[in-house]
Design a protein around this motif. Structure first.
Motif, PDB file in Angstrom:
ATOM      1  N   LYS A  29      56.386  38.072  37.195  1.00 40.05           N
ATOM      2  CA  LYS A  29      56.026  38.815  38.399  1.00 40.05           C
ATOM      3  C   LYS A  29      54.887  38.147  39.158  1.00 40.05           C
ATOM      4  N   THR A  30      53.930  37.588  38.417  1.00 40.45           N
ATOM      5  CA  THR A  30      52.780  36.935  39.037  1.00 40.45           C
ATOM      6  C   THR A  30      52.770  35.475  38.631  1.00 40.45           C
ATOM      7  N   LEU A  31      52.918  34.594  39.611  1.00 44.86           N
ATOM      8  CA  LEU A  31      52.937  33.155  39.380  1.00 44.86           C
ATOM      9  C   LEU A  31      51.673  32.542  39.957  1.00 44.86           C
ATOM     10  N   ILE A  32      50.962  31.804  39.127  1.00 45.44           N
ATOM     11  CA  ILE A  32      49.821  30.997  39.566  1.00 45.44           C
ATOM     12  C   ILE A  32      50.263  29.544  39.448  1.00 45.44           C
ATOM     13  N   ILE A  33      50.211  28.800  40.558  1.00 45.96           N
ATOM     14  CA  ILE A  33      50.829  27.477  40.563  1.00 45.96           C
ATOM     15  C   ILE A  33      50.112  26.542  41.527  1.00 45.96           C
ATOM     16  N   ASN A  34      50.165  25.262  41.198  1.00 47.59           N
ATOM     17  CA  ASN A  34      49.471  24.254  41.998  1.00 47.59           C
ATOM     18  C   ASN A  34      50.215  23.918  43.288  1.00 47.59           C
ATOM     19  N   GLY A  35      49.424  23.771  44.359  1.00 50.95           N
ATOM     20  CA  GLY A  35      49.934  23.299  45.647  1.00 50.95           C
ATOM     21  C   GLY A  35      48.861  22.427  46.276  1.00 50.95           C
ATOM     22  N   TYR A  59      41.235  31.726  45.560  1.00 52.65           N
ATOM     23  CA  TYR A  59      39.919  31.156  45.865  1.00 52.65           C
ATOM     24  C   TYR A  59      38.986  31.445  44.703  1.00 52.65           C
ATOM     25  N   ASP A  60      37.944  30.649  44.590  1.00 50.25           N
ATOM     26  CA  ASP A  60      37.005  30.776  43.483  1.00 50.25           C
ATOM     27  C   ASP A  60      36.387  32.180  43.479  1.00 50.25           C
ATOM     28  N   GLY A  61      36.475  32.837  42.330  1.00 51.26           N
ATOM     29  CA  GLY A  61      35.931  34.182  42.188  1.00 51.26           C
ATOM     30  C   GLY A  61      36.927  35.291  42.425  1.00 51.26           C
ATOM     31  N   LEU A  62      38.122  34.964  42.917  1.00 48.77           N
ATOM     32  CA  LEU A  62      39.143  35.994  43.125  1.00 48.77           C
ATOM     33  C   LEU A  62      39.526  36.613  41.772  1.00 48.77           C
ATOM     34  N   THR A  63      39.660  37.924  41.730  1.00 47.34           N
ATOM     35  CA  THR A  63      40.056  38.642  40.524  1.00 47.34           C
ATOM     36  C   THR A  63      41.329  39.436  40.806  1.00 47.34           C
ATOM     37  N   LEU A  64      42.285  39.316  39.883  1.00 51.94           N
ATOM     38  CA  LEU A  64      43.519  40.095  39.942  1.00 51.94           C
ATOM     39  C   LEU A  64      43.535  41.079  38.793  1.00 51.94           C
ATOM     40  N   LEU A  65      43.977  42.284  39.033  1.00 51.41           N
ATOM     41  CA  LEU A  65      44.184  43.278  37.997  1.00 51.41           C
ATOM     42  C   LEU A  65      45.679  43.495  37.845  1.00 51.41           C
ATOM     43  N   LEU A  66      46.211  43.115  36.706  1.00 53.48           N
ATOM     44  CA  LEU A  66      47.671  43.125  36.497  1.00 53.48           C
ATOM     45  C   LEU A  66      48.060  44.128  35.413  1.00 53.48           C
TER      46      LEU A  66
END
Length: 257
Positions: free
Chosen positions: A189-195, A250-257
């Protein structure tokens, strides 16, 4: 039972960081904190368990603002300096217990070669006690609240590791992936990926359009881009170019999953 997980982006920049030393482009000179990018790394946490993904040369600076709390496991994607250069700074956390590090054999061998003083039978006082665990793709393992599945992606010609934790997938430095690996990302559901940037193909990193296409391929609900250069543009402007469910981290961004 749903796992309440917090993801904190400690860094979202490429190997040089943003600003790039000696660069006078408008992005590198930006005063917007969203345009300042330390080397890519992340914390994945529950109330009981804390994981660190990669530990680059900015780790000390990155971790200082956050509570001093045991790190239950370090997941390394590969041996390149911008992903492992801060490992010696883990020594402070050894006061809370040994540090368990997980990665593929190539990375484990590289750490032993590059930091031999950390892996002897008789450690110099103050040297962090690091326990290396060499893992294979799809060799699932558990750390505290988390079940983790390593997945192999290709960084140029180098096989490296991505990690799936529940419905979260964390992929950095990918250029390509064997199609046989893609089913392991089904249901993410949540993808963190390089671009890396918008244009001018790179030999070992995806561009932003390639990252978007991969997100669409696996049908991720939300995607967050990491490992970006200054050529990704101003955060505020570039975000407008993305699909609604794709975001510049961005640096410091927080996700609650």
């Amino acid at each position: 039972m749903k796992l309440n997980m917090k993801v904190t982006f400690l860094g979202t920049g490429t190997s040089n960081g943003v600003p790039f030393i000696g660069c006078n482009c408008e992005v590198c000179k930006s005063t917007d904190p969203h345009d300042k990018r330390l080397r890519t790394s992340a914390l994945i946490e529950t109330e009981n368990t804390r994981l660190l993904i990669d530990c680059g040369p900015d780790f000390r600076q990155q971790i200082l603002p956050y509570p001093f709390r045991k790190i239950d496991g370090v997941l390394l994607t590969h041996i390149h300096y911008d992903h492992v250069g801060g490992i010696d700074d883990l020594r402070a956390f050894c006061s809370l217990g040994d540090i368990d590090i997980y990665s593929n054999k190539h990375t484990c061998d590289g750490l032993r070669h590059n930091m031999p003083y950390c892996f002897t039978d008789h450690l110099y006082p103050g040297v962090p006690k690091l326990n290396l665990h060499c893992i294979e793709p799809h060799q699932k393992f558990s750390i505290g609240d988390f079940e983790i599945e390593p997945i192999e992606v290709i960084h140029g010609k180098l096989p490296i590791l991505a990690y799936r934790i529940g419905t979260l997938a964390y992929i950095t430095d990918m250029k390509t992936i064997n199609p046989a690996e893609v089913p392991s990302l089904k249901g993410v559901k949540t993808l963190i990926i390089n671009g890396l940037r918008w244009e001018r193909p790179h030999h070992s990193h995806q561009l932003i359009p390639e990252a978007i296409a991969f997100s669409q391929l696996i049908k991720a609900e939300q995607t967050y881009l990491i490992h970006m250069t200054d050529k990704a543009g101003f955060h505020a402007d570039s975000q407008k170019r993305l699909p609604d469910n794709v975001h510049f981290a961005y640096d410091g961004l927080t996700l609650l999953l």
